[in-house]
Design a protein around this motif. Structure first.
Motif, PDB file in Angstrom:
ATOM      1  N   GLU A   1       0.635  -1.819   0.386  1.00  0.00           N
ATOM      2  CA  GLU A   1       0.309  -0.294  -0.091  1.00  0.00           C
ATOM      3  C   GLU A   1       0.660   1.097   0.030  1.00  0.00           C
ATOM      4  OE1 GLU A   1      -2.451  -0.193   3.140  1.00  0.00           O
ATOM      5  OE2 GLU A   1      -3.331  -1.761   2.378  1.00  0.00           O
TER       6      GLU A   1
ATOM      7  N   VAL B   1       2.810   1.717  -3.601  1.00  0.00           N
ATOM      8  CA  VAL B   1       1.023   1.965  -4.290  1.00  0.00           C
ATOM      9  C   VAL B   1       1.235   4.175  -4.445  1.00  0.00           C
ATOM     10  CG1 VAL B   1      -1.795   1.852  -4.660  1.00  0.00           C
ATOM     11  CG2 VAL B   1      -0.117  -0.195  -5.127  1.00  0.00           C
ATOM     12  N   ARG B   2       1.305   4.067  -2.722  1.00  0.00           N
ATOM     13  CA  ARG B   2       0.522   5.274  -2.659  1.00  0.00           C
ATOM     14  C   ARG B   2       1.567   6.573  -3.455  1.00  0.00           C
ATOM     15  NH1 ARG B   2      -1.394   5.451   3.626  1.00  0.00           N
ATOM     16  NH2 ARG B   2      -3.041   4.352   3.587  1.00  0.00           N
ATOM     17  N   LYS B   3       3.460   5.721  -2.700  1.00  0.00           N
ATOM     18  CA  LYS B   3       4.029   6.371  -3.581  1.00  0.00           C
ATOM     19  C   LYS B   3       4.358   6.893  -5.369  1.00  0.00           C
ATOM     20  CE  LYS B   3       7.185   5.453  -0.329  1.00  0.00           C
ATOM     21  NZ  LYS B   3       8.793   5.452   0.043  1.00  0.00           N
ATOM     22  N   LYS B   4       3.278   5.813  -5.598  1.00  0.00           N
ATOM     23  CA  LYS B   4       3.501   6.205  -7.530  1.00  0.00           C
ATOM     24  C   LYS B   4       2.469   6.848  -7.737  1.00  0.00           C
ATOM     25  CE  LYS B   4       5.217   1.957  -8.427  1.00  0.00           C
ATOM     26  NZ  LYS B   4       5.074  -0.082  -8.672  1.00  0.00           N
ATOM     27  N   ALA B   5       1.628   7.246  -7.094  1.00  0.00           N
ATOM     28  CA  ALA B   5      -0.023   7.832  -7.261  1.00  0.00           C
ATOM     29  C   ALA B   5       0.044   9.006  -6.544  1.00  0.00           C
ATOM     30  CB  ALA B   5      -1.256   6.519  -7.099  1.00  0.00           C
ATOM     31  N   ALA B   6       1.099   9.648  -5.770  1.00  0.00           N
ATOM     32  CA  ALA B   6       1.347  10.685  -5.280  1.00  0.00           C
ATOM     33  C   ALA B   6       1.324  11.550  -6.519  1.00  0.00           C
ATOM     34  CB  ALA B   6       2.289  10.713  -4.443  1.00  0.00           C
TER      35      ALA B   6
END
Length: 363
Positions: free
Chosen positions: A318, A321-326
């Motif tokens: 998780e 994924v959050r770092k990529k979606a930032a």
């Protein structure tokens, strides 16, 4: 006496009719047994279902003391309190858990787990307090390992424990538990029945009380944490406290079993097998009990470690994924000077033209 709100009527003896009215049916059996106490011809039979049997009265410095041992008549007592457990289960479900569920609006899967944790919270809390009350009555007895006779509180406690975990088996059907959850619940129900029966039949009642207290307190913390999590998913710190108590309980359980069974019973005076006296203090039985407890505790720790590792991997995933979606960082402001600004390594004027071209035009 109705325990469930009936939105629809079903034909008699159908599956839905049995599920919807199972508490009322069981309640009628309990009333039938209680009515049997009112008549002299049936009172002796009815008392078998209500009161623990096989009592022996002995003289002590404190006066007459009544002790109990076990036998096949205990099955009738367990059956009666099996019915009582089903009724109490329906009462807690109808008047407490269902009202909370209507306010939370949980999904079907979460609703099943919420009901499970709610029921077990009540049971673990009552059982933990009960074991403490029983422990306070023990005084002046030198050994804590082996007892050939039960006091009334101890025998009644074990009978009700067996009745409760036996009632949990048909409740899987009455509560319409999902197939994915049945195997998990069957595992811990069967483990409780196996260990409680072994402590009761092998006269390891006091060691069993201590271990049940530790287990129930640990499980009480887990189910309280899960109830808070269903009300608000931000409440996850209580799971960390439960994880620490879980590991502590496993270590203390293994230590107590080795001290009580491995060393305490090995040094006891009453060695050998005596069915009439209820003495099972032999090397084979001691090793079997220790092996059973060690395998169970090891299996529980293995499942716990696997769960924690899976939870840690999911957390790392998780986070990735959050770092990529930032959102990407904003572009830096362009450096300006007196002539203009830099763009792709070329000095540009304020109007976008090269300052050299502007100079040639002016000449």
């Amino acid at each position: 006496m109705a325990f469930r709100r009936r939105n629809k009527s079903y034909p008699f003896f159908s599956q839905e009719f049995l599920i919807q009215n199972h508490a009322d049916i069981v309640f009628s059996f309990v009333i039938f047994i209680l009515i049997g106490l009112m008549f002299e011809a049936t009172a002796k039979t009815a008392i078998l279902f209500i009161q623990p049997q096989y009592n022996v009265t002995t003289l002590s410095p404190e006066g007459e003391v009544t002790f109990y041992h076990y036998g096949w008549k205990d099955c009738a007592t367990i059956l009666f309190y099996f019915f009582i457990a089903i009724i109490l289960h329906a009462v807690v479900q109808e008047y407490l858990l269902d009202k909370v569920n209507r306010r939370l609006h949980l999904s079907k899967s979460k609703n099943t787990k919420f009901n499970e944790s709610g029921q077990l919270c009540v049971f673990h809390l009552v059982s933990s307090v009960w074991t403490v009350i029983i422990a306070l009555t023990f005084s002046g007895v030198p050994s804590v390992c082996l007892y050939f006779w039960f006091r009334f509180q101890v025998k009644f406690f074990y009978l009700t424990q067996l009745a409760y975990w036996l009632h949990a088996l048909p409740e899987l059907y009455f509560q319409k538990v999902r197939k994915e959850e049945i195997s998990r619940q069957l595992q811990y129900i069967c483990l409780y029945l196996l260990h409680i029966s072994a402590a009761y039949l092998l006269n390891l009642s006091r060691v069993g009380l201590v271990l049940l207290f530790l287990q129930y307190v640990s499980e009480l913390g887990f189910h309280i944490a899960r109830l808070f999590y269903f009300t608000d998913e931000n409440h996850q710190k209580m799971f960390d406290l439960w994880a620490a108590s879980f590991v502590f309980t496993r270590m203390v359980t293994l230590t107590l079993m080795f001290l009580a069974v491995g060393f305490g019973l090995a040094r006891a005076e009453n060695q050998g097998l005596d069915w009439e006296m209820g003495n099972f203090n032999t090397v084979l039985i001691r090793m079997t009990v220790l092996l059973l407890v060690c395998l169970t505790q090891s299996w529980l720790l293995w499942k716990f470690i696997r769960f924690q590792l899976r939870r840690w991997r999911e957390f790392r995933h998780e986070q990735a994924v959050r770092k990529k979606a930032a959102p990407k960082q904003p572009l830096r402001t362009l450096k300006r000077d007196s002539l203009g600004h830099h763009e792709n390594g070329v000095l540009k004027a304020e109007n976008g033209a090269s300052p050299r071209t502007k100079k040639l035009k002016s000449t």
